[in-house]
Design a protein around this motif. Sequence first.
Motif, mmCIF file in Angstrom:
data_model
loop_
_atom_site.group_PDB
_atom_site.id
_atom_site.type_symbol
_atom_site.label_atom_id
_atom_site.label_comp_id
_atom_site.label_asym_id
_atom_site.label_seq_id
_atom_site.Cartn_x
_atom_site.Cartn_y
_atom_site.Cartn_z
ATOM 1 N N ARG A 1 -13.955 -1.846 -0.530
ATOM 2 C CA ARG A 1 -13.747 -3.144 0.118
ATOM 3 C C ARG A 1 -13.798 -4.341 -0.834
ATOM 4 N NH1 ARG A 1 -17.633 -4.056 5.050
ATOM 5 N NH2 ARG A 1 -15.843 -3.368 6.251
ATOM 6 N N HIS B 1 -6.305 -4.678 -4.410
ATOM 7 C CA HIS B 1 -7.228 -3.812 -3.664
ATOM 8 C C HIS B 1 -7.108 -2.365 -4.127
ATOM 9 C CE1 HIS B 1 -7.947 -1.727 0.473
ATOM 10 N NE2 HIS B 1 -9.120 -1.916 -0.100
ATOM 11 N N VAL C 1 -7.408 -7.020 3.711
ATOM 12 C CA VAL C 1 -8.461 -6.012 3.569
ATOM 13 C C VAL C 1 -9.563 -6.218 4.621
ATOM 14 C CG1 VAL C 1 -10.058 -4.939 1.903
ATOM 15 C CG2 VAL C 1 -7.858 -5.804 1.123
ATOM 16 N N ASN D 1 -6.766 -12.222 5.190
ATOM 17 C CA ASN D 1 -6.930 -11.286 4.076
ATOM 18 C C ASN D 1 -6.655 -9.885 4.620
ATOM 19 O OD1 ASN D 1 -8.183 -9.421 2.165
ATOM 20 N ND2 ASN D 1 -9.072 -11.229 1.219
ATOM 21 N N TRP E 1 0.844 -1.205 0.000
ATOM 22 C CA TRP E 1 0.000 0.000 0.000
ATOM 23 C C TRP E 1 0.876 1.251 0.000
ATOM 24 C CZ3 TRP E 1 -3.124 -2.792 4.268
ATOM 25 C CH2 TRP E 1 -4.162 -3.535 3.690
#
Length: 277
Positions: free
Chosen positions: A157, A227, A146, A144, A103
């Motif tokens: 999401r 994501h 997320v 996971n 990220w």
Amino acid sequence: MSQPNVLKENLAESARVVAERIGERKPEAGMILGSGLGPLAEQIEDAVYVPFGEVPHMKTSTATSHVGRFVCGNLGGKCVLAMQGRLHGYEGNTAQEVAYPVWLMHGLGIGTLVTTNAAGAINEGYRVGDFCIMEDHINLTGRNPVAGLEPDGIAFRFFSMLDAYDPELRRLAHEVADDLRIRVQEGVYLGLLGPSFETPAEIRAFRSWGADTVAMSVCEEVIAARHVGMRVLGMSLVSNMACGIEGASPTDEEVLDVAKDREADFARLVTGIVERL
Ligand code: HPA
């Protein structure tokens, strides 16, 4: 309860610190160099080093052979931000801690992730020393990154995992490997939490599910990358046959020895791919 948006603020702070350290450099691709594959980072020119421990909110690497730093500079004529070593779940990191640097790369404007690891071969047609382009994955970590985030925190999401491993990048990796006459396979990667290696019964089960390779990383990083919409190329070095195949009983030393033997071809292959990104 989802987390308040502390993650977003932390990421912005981490990105500020890394951006300051890398100065003028504008990395186009992020790379994660797995077990024994870190020496490629030594070939990055005009490099700046940022140890993970100097990036606020980021965990550091504890695994053998994982140096635990960002290396930013030129490889194959492109500016890259490489992780010389990664963060694993088996080190006690949460899925979000494992995903954090991915990220962070996105926060720095990086749109492409090349993630690599050493893996055991479940597919008996593979040989130790082969490279394997990830076609898809089976996430068996049970986690996971997320899950638990704010629904619209750093990104929405729900997102598709169809073609999570970019078909165009996979084609490119094959092309480069063919040009360099380096043997590559393409297959389904299965990721586990570790740190125990698998049992022969597990390997038989995974084979029946269509898995070709197995290791203890990558899935959470790739989920995090998808994501936020990054393009992903995943590549393993087959460092051993998986437990029970041809009587194999993998060890960490064996993994690192094979990585050392294949270091030169790994560097040629990855540099060739980066050059043509
Ligand atoms: N299993 C799990 N992780 C691994 C292996 C393996 O056979 N080889 C390298 N990492």
